[in-house]
Design an enzyme around this catalytic site. Structure first.
Site: not given
Length: 179
Positions: A107, A127
């Site tokens: 990210e 994740e």
């Protein structure tokens, strides 16, 4: 145990932001705060032509500090604000990537304007393997970079890509051997 360090140094007219939080440069509360401070310092010094985001050790940021997620006061908001500031810079921001670029690390890389990776670097949003979804706009930035089909596959399965596949998909602008 050493405290994580985020620093900003001048190299000619370039600012180099370095994250040093061994062993995997995890995004601890201290790293997120240091990153925010370094970005503020870069913004304040208009003599810098651009910003290079770099990590020491064997890997780029390999994700968040999972232990901090249990803290009731945990919030991704400070990190997300810093990523938005990076993305909105009017000067180029380039990430140099190596090792693993996972979760919050991907990210961060996606918030930068350009990305250069060493061969062998791995990219992913794992994740889901922990029962989580990417929390720092990876679900928005990744589809913009690679298209919806590949982004959905990576987000929903936790599958990673190597540097060459990441370049071909649009995550990375260049793959270059280190000098």
């Amino acid at each position: 145990m050493t405290e994580p360090v985020v620093s900003l140094a001048r190299h000619g007219d370039m600012a180099v932001l370095t994250i040093a939080n061994p062993p995997v440069n995890a995004l601890s509360k201290a790293v997120v705060a240091g990153l925010a401070e370094a970005v503020l310092a870069f913004e304040a010094d208009r003599s810098f032509a651009g910003l290079l985001v770099h990590c020491t050790g064997r890997t780029f940021v390999a994700g968040g500090d999972i232990g901090s997620f249990d803290d009731p006061a945990f919030s991704a908001a400070p990190y997300n604000r810093t990523l938005a500031r990076i993305e909105a810079q009017d000067r180029p921001v380039v990430a140099t990537l190596h090792g693993t670029v996972l979760g919050g690390g991907l990210e961060l890389a996606l918030a930068c304007h350009a990305r250069v990776a060493l061969p062998g670097t791995q990219f992913g949003l794992p994740e889901v393997k922990l029962g989580l979804l990417p929390g720092s706009l990876g679900t928005q930035r990744l589809p913009r970079a690679v298209g919806v089909r590949l982004a959905l596959d990576m987000i929903s399965t936790g599958r990673s890509l190597d540097a060459e596949a990441a370049r071909d998909a649009g995550i990375v602008d260049a793959v270059r051997a280190g000098d």
